[in-house]
Scaffold this active site. Sequence first.
Site, mmCIF file in Angstrom:
data_model
loop_
_atom_site.group_PDB
_atom_site.id
_atom_site.type_symbol
_atom_site.label_atom_id
_atom_site.label_comp_id
_atom_site.label_asym_id
_atom_site.label_seq_id
_atom_site.Cartn_x
_atom_site.Cartn_y
_atom_site.Cartn_z
ATOM 1 N N HIS A 145 -9.302 4.769 -2.480
ATOM 2 C CA HIS A 145 -8.618 4.884 -1.181
ATOM 3 C C HIS A 145 -9.510 5.686 -0.240
ATOM 4 O O HIS A 145 -10.512 6.275 -0.658
ATOM 5 C CB HIS A 145 -7.275 5.603 -1.366
ATOM 6 C CG HIS A 145 -6.219 4.718 -1.935
ATOM 7 N ND1 HIS A 145 -5.100 4.355 -1.232
ATOM 8 C CD2 HIS A 145 -6.128 4.094 -3.142
ATOM 9 C CE1 HIS A 145 -4.359 3.556 -1.976
ATOM 10 N NE2 HIS A 145 -4.961 3.391 -3.149
ATOM 11 N N GLY A 146 -9.100 5.739 1.020
ATOM 12 C CA GLY A 146 -9.816 6.573 1.990
ATOM 13 C C GLY A 146 -11.282 6.206 2.106
ATOM 14 O O GLY A 146 -12.145 7.082 2.178
ATOM 15 N N HIS B 14 -7.875 10.149 3.404
ATOM 16 C CA HIS B 14 -7.449 9.174 4.409
ATOM 17 C C HIS B 14 -7.813 9.657 5.812
ATOM 18 O O HIS B 14 -7.927 10.854 6.047
ATOM 19 C CB HIS B 14 -5.937 8.958 4.328
ATOM 20 C CG HIS B 14 -5.517 8.246 3.072
ATOM 21 N ND1 HIS B 14 -4.898 8.885 2.025
ATOM 22 C CD2 HIS B 14 -5.643 6.947 2.707
ATOM 23 C CE1 HIS B 14 -4.648 7.998 1.067
ATOM 24 N NE2 HIS B 14 -5.094 6.825 1.447
ATOM 25 N N ASP C 275 0.844 -1.199 0.000
ATOM 26 C CA ASP C 275 0.000 0.000 0.000
ATOM 27 C C ASP C 275 0.885 1.256 0.000
ATOM 28 O O ASP C 275 1.816 1.361 0.808
ATOM 29 C CB ASP C 275 -0.871 -0.050 1.279
ATOM 30 C CG ASP C 275 -1.959 0.997 1.308
ATOM 31 O OD1 ASP C 275 -2.412 1.412 0.234
ATOM 32 O OD2 ASP C 275 -2.372 1.373 2.430
#
Length: 316
Positions: free
Chosen positions: A210-211, A179, A81
């Site tokens: 993401h997030g 995030h 990641d």
Amino acid sequence: MIVTTAQLFKVAYGRFAIGAYNINNAEQAMGLFRGCIQSQAPFIIQISKGARKYTDKRMLEAIIRAADEIFPEAIFAVHLDHGDEETCYDCINSGFYSSVMIDASHDPFEKNVEITKRVVEAAHAKGISVEAELGMLGGVEEDIQVDEGNACLTDPDEAKKFVELTGCDSLACAIGTSHGAFKFKGKQALRFDVLAEIQKRLPGFPLVMHGSSSVPQEEVARINAAGGQIKDSAGVDPKEYLPAAKLGVTKINIDTDGRLVWTRVHREYFRDHPDQFDFRPPGKIFMEEYAKFIASRNELLGSAGKLEEVRKAISG
Ligand code: G3H
Ligand code: 13P
Ligand code: ZN
């Protein structure tokens, strides 16, 4: 069984998303595997640079190998990641990872292309796929902090150009998430319009969100009632996972929510047992609670119940 990320994406694309969950220790791994078996879901284990440094990268690899033996039914990929170039090469050469993420999204477009291309070349030579990122999410990731003003959404035309120029296998797009536990100041807003435009230009190409933690408010309330001070937190509406999956989001990254489960369990346990100092009783509760949480997310992602379908697709 460790499989390639590409194999998982092929089955999931346009129908459901694969949950990508970060791990840092044995308890998280146990909860993750149990939750995925309970919900019969394929999954991706993510290891960040911070996780590799937390104890030792070999410790995490050993934990994953052990979990693979303990849960022979499990089907999963192992992914780096938010890698930098050096860490990508280390993972590519280790022979353990199914895929790596090169995150050069903080660099200008041309430099991002240049770095990503080098990583793609090295990874493809070893049969490993590459996730790249274009656009910039807000929030905190490792030692990089991006405030909301500097976060920028992925430009759909640039996304097409970027994929053609780099040959990457999947693309992390900035579509309004960030995030951490403080994703939105006002109303939450996933930019489905931007996502749809990206999919239009890259049909069939796996996109990554993401997030994606939902930052459950009941979890935060319990943490705060047990001595925490988490204020103004907000997450993604998890009912939006499936609509995003239908628009090509094949991998959905969830990490912060797991940290909240850990914090709630431990704060409550030590509040209610102030005379205790053995970490195993709350550790046991955490593994159970994390498994439940993972199973609930897999339901929302649509990956629950897909284990046998994936097994059949993989075995040909
Ligand atoms: O996006 C970042 C992930 O939540 C991993 O966090 O870099 O603190 O391990 P970390
Ligand atoms: P969250 O902070 O929303 O859990 O996002 C995790 C992530 O994107 C890991 O790469
Ligand atoms: Zn991320």
